[in-house]
Each structure stands twice: as C-alpha cells, then as structure tokens.
Motif scaffolding. Structure first.
Motif, PDB file in Angstrom:
ATOM      1  N   GLU A  96       0.594  -1.205   0.265  1.00 43.32           N
ATOM      2  CA  GLU A  96       0.172  -0.149   0.253  1.00 43.32           C
ATOM      3  C   GLU A  96       1.026   1.264   0.334  1.00 43.32           C
ATOM      4  O   GLU A  96       1.340   1.719   0.822  1.00 43.32           O
ATOM      5  N   ILE A  97       1.146   1.287  -1.650  1.00 41.47           N
ATOM      6  CA  ILE A  97       1.604   3.060  -0.967  1.00 41.47           C
ATOM      7  C   ILE A  97       1.087   3.945  -2.329  1.00 41.47           C
ATOM      8  O   ILE A  97       0.905   3.462  -3.157  1.00 41.47           O
ATOM      9  N   ASN A  98       1.316   5.501  -1.795  1.00 44.36           N
ATOM     10  CA  ASN A  98       0.665   6.663  -2.251  1.00 44.36           C
ATOM     11  C   ASN A  98       2.078   7.071  -2.846  1.00 44.36           C
ATOM     12  O   ASN A  98       2.523   7.409  -1.720  1.00 44.36           O
ATOM     13  N   LEU A  99       2.465   7.302  -4.008  1.00 46.23           N
ATOM     14  CA  LEU A  99       3.174   8.256  -4.995  1.00 46.23           C
ATOM     15  C   LEU A  99       3.466   9.979  -4.809  1.00 46.23           C
ATOM     16  O   LEU A  99       4.365   9.794  -4.469  1.00 46.23           O
ATOM     17  N   ASP A 100       1.993  10.243  -4.413  1.00 40.06           N
ATOM     18  CA  ASP A 100       2.044  11.566  -3.596  1.00 40.06           C
ATOM     19  C   ASP A 100       3.311  11.666  -2.179  1.00 40.06           C
ATOM     20  O   ASP A 100       3.223  12.583  -2.111  1.00 40.06           O
ATOM     21  N   ASP A 101       2.732  10.318  -1.769  1.00 39.35           N
ATOM     22  CA  ASP A 101       3.295  10.644   0.349  1.00 39.35           C
ATOM     23  C   ASP A 101       4.384  10.299   0.425  1.00 39.35           C
ATOM     24  O   ASP A 101       5.894  11.145   0.513  1.00 39.35           O
ATOM     25  N   LEU A 102       4.895   9.621  -0.752  1.00 40.33           N
ATOM     26  CA  LEU A 102       6.280  10.041  -1.080  1.00 40.33           C
ATOM     27  C   LEU A 102       6.975  10.750  -1.549  1.00 40.33           C
ATOM     28  O   LEU A 102       8.221  11.088  -1.703  1.00 40.33           O
ATOM     29  N   THR A 103       6.557  11.281  -2.109  1.00 38.29           N
ATOM     30  CA  THR A 103       6.772  12.738  -2.960  1.00 38.29           C
ATOM     31  C   THR A 103       6.841  14.095  -2.460  1.00 38.29           C
ATOM     32  O   THR A 103       7.730  14.258  -2.173  1.00 38.29           O
ATOM     33  N   ALA A 104       6.143  13.854  -1.279  1.00 37.69           N
ATOM     34  CA  ALA A 104       5.785  14.882  -0.381  1.00 37.69           C
ATOM     35  C   ALA A 104       7.013  14.836   0.627  1.00 37.69           C
ATOM     36  O   ALA A 104       7.860  15.826   1.202  1.00 37.69           O
ATOM     37  N   ASN A 105       7.537  13.472   1.078  1.00 35.99           N
ATOM     38  CA  ASN A 105       8.499  13.386   2.063  1.00 35.99           C
ATOM     39  C   ASN A 105      10.065  13.042   1.050  1.00 35.99           C
ATOM     40  O   ASN A 105      10.936  12.723   1.776  1.00 35.99           O
ATOM     41  N   ALA A 106       9.708  13.530  -0.327  1.00 32.19           N
ATOM     42  CA  ALA A 106      11.235  13.328  -0.872  1.00 32.19           C
ATOM     43  C   ALA A 106      12.066  14.438  -0.259  1.00 32.19           C
ATOM     44  O   ALA A 106      11.568  15.085   0.237  1.00 32.19           O
ATOM     45  N   PRO A 107      13.923  14.039   0.157  1.00 27.88           N
ATOM     46  CA  PRO A 107      14.984  15.321   0.607  1.00 27.88           C
ATOM     47  C   PRO A 107      14.370  16.742  -0.764  1.00 27.88           C
ATOM     48  O   PRO A 107      14.266  16.096  -1.927  1.00 27.88           O
ATOM     49  N   GLU A 108      14.980  17.121  -0.344  1.00 28.38           N
ATOM     50  CA  GLU A 108      15.372  18.872  -1.334  1.00 28.38           C
ATOM     51  C   GLU A 108      15.863  18.648  -2.466  1.00 28.38           C
ATOM     52  O   GLU A 108      16.965  17.782  -2.119  1.00 28.38           O
ATOM     53  N   GLY A 109      15.211  18.432  -3.116  1.00 24.66           N
ATOM     54  CA  GLY A 109      16.118  18.725  -5.003  1.00 24.66           C
ATOM     55  C   GLY A 109      16.348  17.282  -5.134  1.00 24.66           C
ATOM     56  O   GLY A 109      16.729  16.768  -5.807  1.00 24.66           O
ATOM     57  N   GLY A 110      15.371  16.470  -4.052  1.00 27.16           N
ATOM     58  CA  GLY A 110      14.919  14.674  -4.819  1.00 27.16           C
ATOM     59  C   GLY A 110      15.950  13.963  -4.028  1.00 27.16           C
ATOM     60  O   GLY A 110      16.910  14.351  -3.820  1.00 27.16           O
ATOM     61  N   TRP A 111      16.047  12.449  -4.871  1.00 23.98           N
ATOM     62  CA  TRP A 111      17.038  11.400  -5.255  1.00 23.98           C
ATOM     63  C   TRP A 111      18.256  12.050  -6.236  1.00 23.98           C
ATOM     64  O   TRP A 111      17.743  10.990  -7.690  1.00 23.98           O
ATOM     65  N   THR A 112      19.124  12.806  -5.742  1.00 25.58           N
ATOM     66  CA  THR A 112      19.801  13.045  -7.098  1.00 25.58           C
ATOM     67  C   THR A 112      20.818  11.814  -7.559  1.00 25.58           C
ATOM     68  O   THR A 112      21.297  11.476  -8.505  1.00 25.58           O
ATOM     69  N   GLU A 113      20.867  10.804  -6.789  1.00 29.32           N
ATOM     70  CA  GLU A 113      21.662   9.844  -6.662  1.00 29.32           C
ATOM     71  C   GLU A 113      21.505   9.005  -7.720  1.00 29.32           C
ATOM     72  O   GLU A 113      21.612   6.936  -7.584  1.00 29.32           O
ATOM     73  N   VAL A 114      20.386   8.248  -7.509  1.00 29.94           N
ATOM     74  CA  VAL A 114      19.548   7.173  -7.806  1.00 29.94           C
ATOM     75  C   VAL A 114      18.864   7.304 -10.006  1.00 29.94           C
ATOM     76  O   VAL A 114      19.111   8.667  -9.876  1.00 29.94           O
ATOM     77  N   THR A 115      19.814   6.219 -10.232  1.00 31.95           N
ATOM     78  CA  THR A 115      19.524   6.217 -11.321  1.00 31.95           C
ATOM     79  C   THR A 115      18.480   5.215 -12.511  1.00 31.95           C
ATOM     80  O   THR A 115      18.522   5.812 -13.590  1.00 31.95           O
ATOM     81  N   SER A 116      18.232   4.480 -11.823  1.00 28.67           N
ATOM     82  CA  SER A 116      17.053   3.323 -12.384  1.00 28.67           C
ATOM     83  C   SER A 116      15.913   3.513 -11.163  1.00 28.67           C
ATOM     84  O   SER A 116      15.893   3.081 -10.181  1.00 28.67           O
ATOM     85  N   ILE A 117      14.494   3.018 -11.927  1.00 31.53           N
ATOM     86  CA  ILE A 117      13.579   2.999 -11.170  1.00 31.53           C
ATOM     87  C   ILE A 117      12.654   1.918 -12.270  1.00 31.53           C
ATOM     88  O   ILE A 117      11.780   1.031 -11.856  1.00 31.53           O
ATOM     89  N   GLU A 118      13.887   0.680 -12.809  1.00 29.89           N
ATOM     90  CA  GLU A 118      13.458   0.035 -14.148  1.00 29.89           C
ATOM     91  C   GLU A 118      11.617  -1.146 -13.330  1.00 29.89           C
ATOM     92  O   GLU A 118      12.823  -1.368 -12.339  1.00 29.89           O
ATOM     93  N   ASN A 119      11.146  -1.360 -13.476  1.00 29.74           N
ATOM     94  CA  ASN A 119      10.246  -2.212 -13.154  1.00 29.74           C
ATOM     95  C   ASN A 119       9.969  -1.721 -11.363  1.00 29.74           C
ATOM     96  O   ASN A 119       9.961  -2.890 -11.084  1.00 29.74           O
ATOM     97  N   MET A 120      10.002  -0.930 -10.740  1.00 27.30           N
ATOM     98  CA  MET A 120       9.795  -0.462  -9.681  1.00 27.30           C
ATOM     99  C   MET A 120       8.867  -0.484  -8.781  1.00 27.30           C
ATOM    100  O   MET A 120       8.545  -1.474  -7.253  1.00 27.30           O
ATOM    101  N   PHE A 121       8.466  -0.871  -9.336  1.00 21.93           N
ATOM    102  CA  PHE A 121       6.346  -0.971  -8.905  1.00 21.93           C
ATOM    103  C   PHE A 121       5.911  -1.903  -9.694  1.00 21.93           C
ATOM    104  O   PHE A 121       4.237  -1.706  -9.444  1.00 21.93           O
ATOM    105  N   TYR A 122       6.202  -2.279 -10.240  1.00 18.14           N
ATOM    106  CA  TYR A 122       6.116  -3.386 -11.167  1.00 18.14           C
ATOM    107  C   TYR A 122       4.824  -4.363 -10.702  1.00 18.14           C
ATOM    108  O   TYR A 122       4.840  -5.119  -9.503  1.00 18.14           O
ATOM    109  N   ASN A 123       3.735  -4.276 -10.835  1.00 19.17           N
ATOM    110  CA  ASN A 123       1.984  -4.881 -10.770  1.00 19.17           C
ATOM    111  C   ASN A 123       2.349  -4.969  -8.544  1.00 19.17           C
ATOM    112  O   ASN A 123       1.361  -5.799  -8.039  1.00 19.17           O
ATOM    113  N   ALA A 124       3.371  -4.072  -8.665  1.00 17.87           N
ATOM    114  CA  ALA A 124       3.154  -4.027  -6.984  1.00 17.87           C
ATOM    115  C   ALA A 124       1.589  -3.343  -6.460  1.00 17.87           C
ATOM    116  O   ALA A 124       1.340  -2.398  -7.058  1.00 17.87           O
ATOM    117  N   GLY A 125       1.303  -4.198  -5.447  1.00 16.13           N
ATOM    118  CA  GLY A 125      -0.342  -3.173  -4.992  1.00 16.13           C
ATOM    119  C   GLY A 125      -1.351  -3.729  -6.020  1.00 16.13           C
ATOM    120  O   GLY A 125      -2.653  -3.152  -5.738  1.00 16.13           O
TER     121      GLY A 125
END
Length: 139
Positions: free
Chosen positions: A74-103
């Motif tokens: 049970e994940i709401n992307l809006d919650d993750l976005t609201a709680n992101a670090p200032e400037g975002g996750w600048t060190e992340v390079t791939s989210i391939e299949n991150m939530f594939y069929n999750a939930g």
C-alpha cells in the motif's frame, strides 16, 4: 514465518534482502534513513503488507525491482513525493520495474498517486521501463 516489522537502524545495504520471500507478510511501515542500496529489496514478496509513506533520503544507484510483485503493498506516490529530500533523490539512476504489479493483489494492496510528480524527484533517472506497470497511478 518471517516476523520482521522493520530493518535494523544504520543498515546501508538491503538490496535483495527479502527477494523471493513469497509468503512472508512483512508488515513494514518504514525504512531506515541510512539505507543506500535497496534494489530488489521486496521483489516477489507477494504477501508482504508494506505500507510506506517515505523512502530513505540517502538511497542511491538503482531502485529497480524494489517492490516488483509486492502484491499487497500500500504505497501512495504522493506521500513519497511529499517526503522526498530537497532536490529529490539525485543519486538514483534507475527505477526500472520498481512498482511492477505492486499493490495489484487482493485487498489491501494499491499503489496510487502521481507518476509525473514522483518522477520529478528523480532528476537523474534514465530507466523507468515498466516502473508503474499494473499500478493505479496517474500521470
């Protein structure tokens, strides 16, 4: 039966930690802020009752497969976005299949929220292939 409710504090590498724990319920509601590596952490955890409102600020590299087939997440992307670090996750390079069929399992289980707002927090991501496949997210 795995009775984990949280990962140890100060852990930095949790990549593939619970991968293929098909039947583990894993009622996890938070991840340690020290976490750097978490690619495939919950991949194929079909019974895991993961309910997150934020990702660690220190995460880097790849988040590929992190919640792939975590059917009861049970994940709401809006919650993750609201709680992101200032400037975002600048060190992340791939989210391939991150939530594939999750939930996408039986209730509970849902991944919702704005994909575009979430992606804006990953300015250096180059691979989003199937990142949101099978979810109830919006543009």
């Amino acid at each position: 039966k795995l009775n984990f409710t949280k990962l140890p504090d100060n852990i930095t590498n949790a990549g593939s930690t619970f991968r293929d724990c098909y039947l583990a319920e894993l009622p996890i509601t938070s991840l340690p802020e020290s976490l750097v590596t978490m690619d495939a952490i919950f991949e194929q955890c079909r019974k895991a009752r993961i309910n997150l409102t934020k990702l660690p600020r220190t995460v880097s590299g790849s988040l590929a497969l992190a919640f792939n087939y975590a059917l009861l997440a049970e994940i709401n992307l809006d919650d993750l976005t609201a709680n992101a670090p200032e400037g975002g996750w600048t060190e992340v390079t791939s989210i391939e299949n991150m939530f594939y069929n999750a939930g996408s399992g039986n209730s509970p289980g849902t991944v919702t929220g704005s994909r575009s707002a979430f992606l804006a927090k990953f300015p250096n991501v180059t691979n989003t292939t199937n990142a949101f496949y099978g979810t109830n997210t919006t543009e």
